[in-house]
Motif scaffolding. Structure first.
Motif, short mmCIF file in Angstrom:
data_model
loop_
_atom_site.label_atom_id
_atom_site.label_comp_id
_atom_site.label_asym_id
_atom_site.label_seq_id
_atom_site.Cartn_x
_atom_site.Cartn_y
_atom_site.Cartn_z
N PHE A 114 -2.01 -11.41 -15.03
CA PHE A 114 -2.71 -10.14 -14.80
C PHE A 114 -3.27 -9.52 -16.08
CE2 PHE A 114 0.02 -10.26 -10.90
CZ PHE A 114 -1.03 -10.62 -10.07
N LEU A 115 -3.27 -10.31 -17.14
CA LEU A 115 -4.11 -9.98 -18.29
C LEU A 115 -5.43 -10.75 -18.22
CD1 LEU A 115 -1.41 -9.92 -21.10
CD2 LEU A 115 -2.80 -7.97 -20.37
N THR A 116 -5.53 -11.61 -17.20
CA THR A 116 -6.73 -12.45 -17.10
C THR A 116 -7.41 -12.39 -15.73
OG1 THR A 116 -5.40 -14.38 -16.45
CG2 THR A 116 -5.83 -14.09 -18.80
N GLU A 117 -6.76 -11.81 -14.72
CA GLU A 117 -7.39 -11.73 -13.40
C GLU A 117 -7.04 -10.43 -12.69
OE1 GLU A 117 -5.07 -14.01 -10.04
OE2 GLU A 117 -5.27 -15.35 -11.77
N ILE A 118 -7.91 -10.03 -11.76
CA ILE A 118 -7.74 -8.78 -11.03
C ILE A 118 -6.97 -9.02 -9.74
CG2 ILE A 118 -9.82 -8.84 -9.57
CD1 ILE A 118 -8.87 -5.86 -11.76
N PHE A 119 -6.20 -8.04 -9.32
CA PHE A 119 -5.48 -8.16 -8.06
C PHE A 119 -5.36 -6.81 -7.35
CE2 PHE A 119 -1.64 -8.14 -5.44
CZ PHE A 119 -1.80 -9.30 -4.69
N ALA A 120 -4.79 -5.82 -8.03
CA ALA A 120 -4.45 -4.56 -7.37
C ALA A 120 -5.57 -3.53 -7.37
CB ALA A 120 -3.21 -3.95 -8.03
N PHE A 121 -6.54 -3.68 -8.24
CA PHE A 121 -7.48 -2.60 -8.53
C PHE A 121 -8.14 -2.05 -7.27
CE2 PHE A 121 -11.63 -0.89 -9.72
CZ PHE A 121 -11.27 0.02 -10.71
N TRP A 122 -8.78 -2.91 -6.47
CA TRP A 122 -9.52 -2.44 -5.30
C TRP A 122 -8.60 -2.24 -4.10
CZ3 TRP A 122 -14.04 -0.50 -6.22
CH2 TRP A 122 -14.85 -1.03 -7.24
N ASP A 123 -7.90 -3.30 -3.70
CA ASP A 123 -7.18 -3.29 -2.43
C ASP A 123 -5.93 -2.42 -2.43
OD1 ASP A 123 -9.08 -5.01 -1.47
OD2 ASP A 123 -7.89 -6.82 -1.77
N LEU A 124 -5.42 -2.09 -3.61
CA LEU A 124 -4.22 -1.27 -3.67
C LEU A 124 -4.48 0.08 -4.36
CD1 LEU A 124 -1.65 -4.09 -4.53
CD2 LEU A 124 -1.95 -2.92 -2.34
N ALA A 125 -4.95 0.05 -5.59
CA ALA A 125 -5.12 1.30 -6.33
C ALA A 125 -6.27 2.16 -5.79
CB ALA A 125 -5.32 1.00 -7.82
N ILE A 126 -7.46 1.58 -5.71
CA ILE A 126 -8.61 2.34 -5.19
C ILE A 126 -8.38 2.73 -3.74
CG2 ILE A 126 -11.05 2.20 -4.56
CD1 ILE A 126 -10.76 2.54 -7.51
N ARG A 127 -7.91 1.80 -2.94
CA ARG A 127 -7.72 2.09 -1.52
C ARG A 127 -6.78 3.26 -1.29
NH1 ARG A 127 -5.13 -1.59 3.38
NH2 ARG A 127 -3.88 0.19 3.98
N ASN A 128 -5.79 3.42 -2.15
CA ASN A 128 -4.79 4.48 -1.98
C ASN A 128 -5.03 5.68 -2.89
OD1 ASN A 128 -2.75 3.36 0.04
ND2 ASN A 128 -2.99 1.65 -1.38
N ASN A 150 0.82 -1.21 0.00
CA ASN A 150 0.00 0.00 0.00
C ASN A 150 0.85 1.25 0.00
OD1 ASN A 150 -2.96 -0.63 0.08
ND2 ASN A 150 -2.29 -1.95 1.75
N THR A 151 1.95 1.22 0.73
CA THR A 151 2.84 2.39 0.73
C THR A 151 3.43 2.63 -0.64
OG1 THR A 151 3.34 2.09 3.07
CG2 THR A 151 4.90 3.40 1.80
N ARG A 152 3.73 1.54 -1.36
CA ARG A 152 4.27 1.68 -2.74
C ARG A 152 3.27 2.42 -3.61
NH1 ARG A 152 6.22 3.16 -6.52
NH2 ARG A 152 7.29 2.10 -8.21
N TRP A 153 1.99 2.10 -3.50
CA TRP A 153 0.98 2.82 -4.29
C TRP A 153 0.82 4.26 -3.81
CZ3 TRP A 153 -1.67 1.47 -8.67
CH2 TRP A 153 -1.46 0.16 -9.13
N LYS A 154 0.96 4.47 -2.52
CA LYS A 154 0.87 5.82 -1.98
C LYS A 154 2.02 6.68 -2.50
CE LYS A 154 -1.74 6.80 0.91
NZ LYS A 154 -3.12 7.34 0.84
N ILE A 155 3.22 6.12 -2.55
CA ILE A 155 4.38 6.84 -3.09
C ILE A 155 4.13 7.24 -4.54
CG2 ILE A 155 6.82 6.65 -3.73
CD1 ILE A 155 7.09 4.61 -1.41
N THR A 156 3.59 6.31 -5.31
CA THR A 156 3.32 6.58 -6.74
C THR A 156 2.36 7.74 -6.90
OG1 THR A 156 3.72 4.27 -7.32
CG2 THR A 156 2.43 5.58 -8.88
N LYS A 157 1.30 7.75 -6.13
CA LYS A 157 0.35 8.86 -6.17
C LYS A 157 1.06 10.17 -5.83
CE LYS A 157 -4.17 10.28 -4.33
NZ LYS A 157 -3.81 11.54 -3.65
N GLN A 158 1.95 10.12 -4.84
CA GLN A 158 2.65 11.33 -4.41
C GLN A 158 3.71 11.77 -5.42
OE1 GLN A 158 3.73 9.83 -0.53
NE2 GLN A 158 1.99 10.85 0.45
N VAL A 159 4.22 10.86 -6.24
CA VAL A 159 5.10 11.24 -7.35
C VAL A 159 4.35 12.12 -8.34
CG1 VAL A 159 6.26 10.33 -9.42
CG2 VAL A 159 6.75 9.33 -7.18
#
Length: 330
Positions: A121-135, A40-49
């Motif tokens: 990850f061309l066939t299943e979801i992983f990051a969308f809700w728990d990482l990208a949306i959450r952050n 989650n912090t990795r996604w937060k850093i990206t947003k802050q970039v």
């Protein structure tokens, strides 16, 4: 009299609930470093970039790496001049498209984008809700666009009532944060996350992969697949990435990261054939890009788990990449 007592009791319960909820909401908003896990912090850093809290404007970045955690583990970006990586755990083409779009709206566009999203990850979801949306990675307008396209394509990959889930995340619904809060004992994640931020900034966007083994023969997720059939929305956003790079005159290289030999030897023949045909169609539609149709293996001794290269593997793969040997694989 009894009715008045019931009303008073209900009012007090509501006030207590609101007080607790507001406290939790403020804590989640104000102190993410205290409880977030490193993903989650990795996604937060990206947003802050993109918000320029961590400003890349003074760096010359000609090569942008976009993709999932296999890309993140595979390369040492400090050895690749003028590069930066957004190798984000579980990224699909949805997150990747908006990463590119956000980047070129804030910074000078790169000459080249090297993109790698695993067949998984061309066939299943992983990051969308728990990482990208959450952050808060997506703006409200971007989410509406995604939800609209998802509905138009009659896709089901994002699962559930999208708007309801989105607003639960926006409201910091406590259940979505419970695991991180528990694992970090509410407030003891800050030092670890500050170390991660320093690591990511020094290593040009790369995050560490802890606890990797010296060798791994375990089988990856692709070995369970009998065919390769990308989700409609992932295919849609893949095409949007290709068209965006064409319009912006950015060179694009798409390539799979290596698999361990144990996994590669267990892939379904139909799965491999489907993958090659799919990538061949993309290459034909965009002949000026390099879109590799190749799935390939490296020795198990270079893998730290079933999907990610270990330190030896990263060193070897980076050297091969710099020699141009990986890009030429087709």
């Amino acid at each position: 009299m009894k009715a008045n007592k019931n009303i008073k009791f209900l009012r007090n319960v509501i006030l207590i609930f609101l007080s607790v909820y507001i406290t939790i909401f403020i804590f989640i908003e104000a102190f993410p470093l205290s409880f977030n896990n490193v993903n989650n912090t990795r996604w937060k850093i990206t947003k802050q970039v993109f918000e320029k809290k961590y400003d890349l404007s003074d760096s010359t970045i000609n090569i942008l790496f976009i993709g999932d955690s296999r890309l993140n583990a595979a390369l040492d970006f400090t050895k690749i001049d003028y590069s930066w990586s957004f190798g984000m755990g579980g990224s699909t083409t949805i997150e990747s498209y908006y990463l590119i779009k956000k980047y070129i709206s804030v910074y000078k566009k790169p000459d080249t984008i090297v993109m790698s999203i695993s067949p998984r990850f061309l066939t299943e979801i992983f990051a969308f809700w728990d990482l990208a949306i959450r952050n808060d990675f997506f703006t409200k307008a971007e989410f509406k666009e995604i939800a609209h396209i998802h509905k138009q394509l009659d896709d089901t990959i994002l699962k559930g009532k999208l708007n309801t889930k989105y607003w639960l995340y926006k409201m910091n619904f406590p259940a979505f944060f419970q695991e991180d809060v528990h694992n970090n004992l509410i407030i003891f994640g800050k030092e670890k996350n500050e170390e991660l931020i320093s690591y990511v900034l020094y290593n040009r966007g790369k995050r560490p992969h802890p606890n990797l083994k010296e060798s791994c023969s375990s089988l990856n997720n692709e070995t369970k697949m009998t065919k390769f059939e990308p989700s409609p929305i992932f295919n849609f956003y893949f095409d949007k990435i290709l068209q965006l790079c064409k319009d912006e005159q950015i060179n694009l290289i798409f390539m799979a990261m290596p698999m361990n030999e144990s996994s590669f030897s267990r892939l379904s023949t139909d799965f491999v054939d489907d993958y090659k045909k799919y990538m061949d169609k993309k290459q034909k539609a965009y002949p000026k890009f390099i879109i590799s149709n190749d799935l390939y293996a490296l020795p198990d001794s270079l893998f730290g788990d079933e999907s990610h290269l270990n330190a030896k593997g990263t060193e070897f793969f980076t050297e091969e990449f710099l020699k141009g040997k990986i890009i030429d694989v087709q």
